[in-house]
Write a protein that holds these residues in place. Structure first.
Motif, PDB file in Angstrom:
ATOM      1  N   LYS A  69      -1.057   4.706   7.747  1.00  0.00           N
ATOM      2  CA  LYS A  69      -0.111   4.554   6.646  1.00  0.00           C
ATOM      3  C   LYS A  69      -0.784   4.835   5.303  1.00  0.00           C
ATOM      4  O   LYS A  69      -1.900   4.373   5.044  1.00  0.00           O
ATOM      5  N   VAL A  70      -0.085   5.576   4.450  1.00  0.00           N
ATOM      6  CA  VAL A  70      -0.508   5.766   3.060  1.00  0.00           C
ATOM      7  C   VAL A  70       0.212   4.701   2.238  1.00  0.00           C
ATOM      8  O   VAL A  70       1.425   4.772   2.031  1.00  0.00           O
ATOM      9  N   THR A  71      -0.530   3.710   1.766  1.00  0.00           N
ATOM     10  CA  THR A  71       0.084   2.548   1.134  1.00  0.00           C
ATOM     11  C   THR A  71       0.410   2.753  -0.339  1.00  0.00           C
ATOM     12  O   THR A  71       1.276   2.056  -0.876  1.00  0.00           O
ATOM     13  N   GLY A  72      -0.265   3.691  -1.008  1.00  0.00           N
ATOM     14  CA  GLY A  72      -0.009   3.853  -2.439  1.00  0.00           C
ATOM     15  C   GLY A  72      -0.414   5.204  -2.964  1.00  0.00           C
ATOM     16  O   GLY A  72      -1.344   5.852  -2.444  1.00  0.00           O
ATOM     17  N   LEU A  73       0.276   5.645  -4.037  1.00  0.00           N
ATOM     18  CA  LEU A  73      -0.033   6.873  -4.767  1.00  0.00           C
ATOM     19  C   LEU A  73       0.023   6.571  -6.259  1.00  0.00           C
ATOM     20  O   LEU A  73       0.851   5.783  -6.712  1.00  0.00           O
ATOM     21  N   HIS A  74      -0.879   7.213  -7.016  1.00  0.00           N
ATOM     22  CA  HIS A  74      -0.861   7.038  -8.466  1.00  0.00           C
ATOM     23  C   HIS A  74      -1.422   8.299  -9.129  1.00  0.00           C
ATOM     24  O   HIS A  74      -2.539   8.722  -8.818  1.00  0.00           O
ATOM     25  N   CYS A  75      -0.638   8.869 -10.057  1.00  0.00           N
ATOM     26  CA  CYS A  75      -1.062  10.040 -10.812  1.00  0.00           C
ATOM     27  C   CYS A  75      -1.819   9.607 -12.067  1.00  0.00           C
ATOM     28  O   CYS A  75      -1.511   8.574 -12.674  1.00  0.00           O
ATOM     29  N   HIS A  76      -2.787  10.402 -12.463  1.00  0.00           N
ATOM     30  CA  HIS A  76      -3.577  10.110 -13.650  1.00  0.00           C
ATOM     31  C   HIS A  76      -2.671  10.113 -14.881  1.00  0.00           C
ATOM     32  O   HIS A  76      -1.817  10.995 -15.032  1.00  0.00           O
ATOM     33  N   LEU A 123      -3.213  10.850 -18.018  1.00  0.00           N
ATOM     34  CA  LEU A 123      -3.408  11.972 -18.947  1.00  0.00           C
ATOM     35  C   LEU A 123      -3.460  13.314 -18.241  1.00  0.00           C
ATOM     36  O   LEU A 123      -3.080  14.336 -18.836  1.00  0.00           O
ATOM     37  N   GLN A 124      -3.941  13.333 -17.017  1.00  0.00           N
ATOM     38  CA  GLN A 124      -4.014  14.552 -16.216  1.00  0.00           C
ATOM     39  C   GLN A 124      -3.264  14.322 -14.905  1.00  0.00           C
ATOM     40  O   GLN A 124      -3.854  13.940 -13.901  1.00  0.00           O
ATOM     41  N   PRO A 125      -1.951  14.515 -14.903  1.00  0.00           N
ATOM     42  CA  PRO A 125      -1.163  14.186 -13.701  1.00  0.00           C
ATOM     43  C   PRO A 125      -1.530  14.985 -12.460  1.00  0.00           C
ATOM     44  O   PRO A 125      -1.095  14.624 -11.359  1.00  0.00           O
ATOM     45  N   ASP A 126      -2.311  16.044 -12.617  1.00  0.00           N
ATOM     46  CA  ASP A 126      -2.728  16.797 -11.439  1.00  0.00           C
ATOM     47  C   ASP A 126      -3.768  16.048 -10.620  1.00  0.00           C
ATOM     48  O   ASP A 126      -4.044  16.420  -9.475  1.00  0.00           O
ATOM     49  N   LEU A 127      -4.371  15.002 -11.208  1.00  0.00           N
ATOM     50  CA  LEU A 127      -5.282  14.144 -10.448  1.00  0.00           C
ATOM     51  C   LEU A 127      -4.473  13.052  -9.782  1.00  0.00           C
ATOM     52  O   LEU A 127      -3.760  12.296 -10.445  1.00  0.00           O
ATOM     53  N   LEU A 128      -4.590  12.956  -8.471  1.00  0.00           N
ATOM     54  CA  LEU A 128      -3.830  11.984  -7.686  1.00  0.00           C
ATOM     55  C   LEU A 128      -4.784  11.035  -6.988  1.00  0.00           C
ATOM     56  O   LEU A 128      -5.779  11.462  -6.389  1.00  0.00           O
ATOM     57  N   LEU A 129      -4.476   9.748  -7.067  1.00  0.00           N
ATOM     58  CA  LEU A 129      -5.244   8.705  -6.375  1.00  0.00           C
ATOM     59  C   LEU A 129      -4.387   8.131  -5.257  1.00  0.00           C
ATOM     60  O   LEU A 129      -3.254   7.687  -5.502  1.00  0.00           O
ATOM     61  N   SER A 130      -4.900   8.155  -4.042  1.00  0.00           N
ATOM     62  CA  SER A 130      -4.159   7.650  -2.877  1.00  0.00           C
ATOM     63  C   SER A 130      -4.996   6.609  -2.157  1.00  0.00           C
ATOM     64  O   SER A 130      -6.221   6.589  -2.258  1.00  0.00           O
ATOM     65  N   CYS A 131      -4.327   5.740  -1.399  1.00  0.00           N
ATOM     66  CA  CYS A 131      -5.008   4.720  -0.599  1.00  0.00           C
ATOM     67  C   CYS A 131      -4.214   4.505   0.676  1.00  0.00           C
ATOM     68  O   CYS A 131      -3.005   4.782   0.726  1.00  0.00           O
ATOM     69  N   GLY A 132      -4.893   3.994   1.709  1.00  0.00           N
ATOM     70  CA  GLY A 132      -4.208   3.855   2.986  1.00  0.00           C
ATOM     71  C   GLY A 132      -4.869   2.886   3.935  1.00  0.00           C
ATOM     72  O   GLY A 132      -5.841   2.198   3.601  1.00  0.00           O
ATOM     73  N   ASN A 133      -4.320   2.869   5.148  1.00  0.00           N
ATOM     74  CA  ASN A 133      -4.799   1.965   6.196  1.00  0.00           C
ATOM     75  C   ASN A 133      -6.085   2.443   6.857  1.00  0.00           C
ATOM     76  O   ASN A 133      -6.626   1.741   7.713  1.00  0.00           O
ATOM     77  N   ASP A 134      -6.564   3.624   6.496  1.00  0.00           N
ATOM     78  CA  ASP A 134      -7.819   4.119   7.083  1.00  0.00           C
ATOM     79  C   ASP A 134      -9.042   3.631   6.314  1.00  0.00           C
ATOM     80  O   ASP A 134     -10.131   4.197   6.481  1.00  0.00           O
ATOM     81  N   HIS A 135      -8.853   2.623   5.452  1.00  0.00           N
ATOM     82  CA  HIS A 135      -9.941   1.967   4.709  1.00  0.00           C
ATOM     83  C   HIS A 135     -10.549   2.886   3.651  1.00  0.00           C
ATOM     84  O   HIS A 135     -11.731   2.735   3.299  1.00  0.00           O
ATOM     85  N   PHE A 136      -9.765   3.815   3.119  1.00  0.00           N
ATOM     86  CA  PHE A 136     -10.263   4.729   2.095  1.00  0.00           C
ATOM     87  C   PHE A 136      -9.260   4.842   0.959  1.00  0.00           C
ATOM     88  O   PHE A 136      -8.038   4.727   1.158  1.00  0.00           O
ATOM     89  N   ALA A 137      -9.808   5.057  -0.251  1.00  0.00           N
ATOM     90  CA  ALA A 137      -9.025   5.531  -1.394  1.00  0.00           C
ATOM     91  C   ALA A 137      -9.592   6.893  -1.762  1.00  0.00           C
ATOM     92  O   ALA A 137     -10.823   7.068  -1.800  1.00  0.00           O
TER      93      ALA A 137
END
Length: 547
Positions: free
Chosen positions: A304-311, A313-327
């Motif tokens: 599961k991908v639990t969250g998404l967040h765009c930067h 100031l620079q919306p082309d940078l995306l931060l994601s996190c999930g159940n695989d223990h990684f962001a």
């Protein structure tokens, strides 16, 4: 000869009726005898019950009694009144380290864990240097004083039919708060007028996990749900349209059912980003309401991908996190599977990951290992976080996931808010505070609580412009403001607390939800008798009304 018959003779018996006094005396004697027998039975039962309880207590503390958690005898575990005693044979429930229990955990006093700042990574690229200078100029050199909303100003009890899952403030209208619940309903509440609220129940079929406002139209809200759809809802009319439906054929089994969790908006390109429970990312053009290209695998397949967040100031940078223990950090100008810019490892599931709200130079993550991790600079060494803060938010499945969020008004980008899972004993009542933490030092700035709110508050949202905190606790929503030095005189006919629900009795001075959703209220139902004695300590006074 005449037939002879057997002579039958019956004695004559005279039955005399007693006088009224004698009858009363006899009945009184009978009642007295019956009462003595009942009393003996009650005494016998009470003695039996007492002996049984003594045996149970002896069994609890006896070395022969085995614990359910560790399967070892000779110790006590569980709730003792309003205090929770965890198993000493297991690692601490708070910091997950062996050798002590939650009651003696040093992190209950000092929340910080790891204070070494992340070293800055020297860059040889002029573009990266200029980008870093552009971000740094927005950070205030002088750290402002924190303003903590620590008093309930108004509330709606039993607002939703199921537990609250997310909250969002309106981008232009200060007093408008939208909320979502487990049933898929969307609520619009004007907390300035308290009674003006609307709940739209035909938006989604099940959990509404995330919501985002449209950058071009502040009257439109996008929502991602576990029914596999992305909706666009008009807040004025409640009319909803489906942008994406990942389950067009309906239920075909759990192996093929897709649920959407993460949701965010690329405001520069007008692209809506959504992620599902199979690790895939979907890009939706909000102008044409069409999915762009094929879904991209951004996390481990089947997780599961639990969250998404765009930067910011620079919306082309995306931060994601999930159940695989990684962001993971992504460059959305070339989105490909396995092409993340950087991976931030965690020990357990990552509930949320956010860039700092003003400059986007910091990263805040919430993990199920009871750690809040902060990376001080996205241009520094991202191999290890700048700070790990031990905090209680490891929850069971019957609660909305805890997510630590930044204060959008804090120019120093150091104040965060997060609900607490482990209860604290306040005058014999177990309460679950809302914590304000300074991530620059790791110290607890304030813990917000009310003696009448005994349920857990996992959903918390700070206002982007006002000193207001909105918290979702079970099915209820509370608005917190800073405590005033004087009491404002309000008209008596203006109510600040609204009780909702069909056929439910009004209860004075009590704000907990007994009916509950799933198990977040049932586990603490025993505390309700104690909370009845506590008086409401709100500055804003008024009569409660039932809607």
């Amino acid at each position: 000869m005449a037939p002879r018959t057997r002579g039958i003779s019956f004695p004559k018996v005279l039955i005399e009726r007693d006088s009224l006094r004698k009858r009363k005396k006899k009945t009184w004697k009978k009642k007295n005898e019956m009462w003595k027998k009942k009393k003996k039975k009650l005494k016998w039962k009470t003695t039996q019950e007492k002996s049984r309880r003594k045996d149970m207590s002896r069994r609890r503390m006896s070395p022969r009694r085995r614990r359910r958690v560790c399967k070892k005898p000779g110790h006590e575990a569980g709730f003792r009144g309003a205090t929770y005693i965890d198993c000493p044979m297991k690692p601490c429930f708070l910091c997950k380290m062996p050798g002590h229990t939650t009651m003696t955990c040093p992190h209950r006093v000092a929340t910080e864990f790891g204070v070494a700042p992340a070293p800055f990574k020297s860059t040889h690229s002029s573009l990266e240097y200029v980008f870093e200078r552009q971000l740094r100029c927005h950070i205030s050199a002088i750290k402002p004083a924190f303003t903590i909303p620590n008093q309930v100003n108004c509330a709606v009890i039993r607002y939703h039919s199921r537990r609250v899952t997310c909250l969002e403030f309106h981008p232009t209208r200060n007093n408008i708060l939208i909320s979502a619940d487990k049933k898929g309903q969307l609520g619009v509440w004007d907390y300035g007028k308290v009674h003006e609220r609307t709940v739209y129940g035909n938006i989604h079929g099940c959990i509404l996990n995330n919501m985002k406002f449209s950058p071009s139209n502040d009257g439109t809200v996008y929502g991602a749900s576990s029914d596999g759809t992305v909706s666009s809802t008009d807040l004025e009319t409640g009319i909803s349209s489906t942008l994406v439906n990942l389950n067009p054929d309906g239920w075909q089994g759990p192996s093929s059912w897709r649920m959407l969790y993460g949701l965010d908006m690329n405001s520069d390109k007008g692209i809506l980003l959504a992620a599902d429970n199979f690790g895939l990312l979907y890009m939706v053009d909000t102008r044409s309401d069409n999915v762009i290209g094929k879904p991209i695998l951004i996390h481990k397949k089947g997780t599961k991908v639990t969250g998404l967040h765009c930067h910011p100031l620079q919306p082309d940078l995306l931060l994601s996190c999930g159940n695989d223990h990684f962001a993971r950090i992504w460059d959305m100008r070339r989105p490909e599977a396995g092409s993340s810019i950087y991976e931030l490892p965690h020990k357990r599931v990552v509930n949320s990951a956010y860039f700092s709200p003003q400059t986007g130079s910091k990263i805040l993550t919430t993990s199920q290992d009871n750690r809040l991790r902060v990376w001080g600079s996205i241009f520094g060494n991202l191999d290890s976080p700048s700070r790990e803060i031990v905090h209680s938010h490891d929850f069971n499945r019957h609660l909305t996931a805890f997510r630590a969020e930044w204060d959008p008004k804090d120019t120093s980008e150091s104040l965060i808010v997060v609900g607490r899972y482990i209860s604290e004993n306040y005058n014999g009542v177990a309460l679950h505070p809302i914590d304000f933490i300074d991530v620059s030092t790791g110290q607890l700035v304030a813990e917000v609580m009310d003696p009448n709110i005994t349920t857990i508050s996992p959903v918390n949202k700070l206002h982007p412009r006002d000193d207001v905190l909105a918290s979702g606790s079970s099915r209820s929503i509370f608005i917190w403001r800073p405590q005033e030095n004087f009491v404002l005189k309000r008209p008596r006919d203006e109510s600040r607390i609204v009780l909702c629900g069909k056929g439910e009795k009004e209860r004075k001075g009590k704000l907990e939800d007994d009916s509950g959703d799933d198990l977040d209220d049932d586990a603490y139902g025993s505390k309700s008798s104690k909370t009845k004695k506590l008086n409401l300590k709100f500055k804003a006074r008024g009569s409660k009304q039932k809607c």
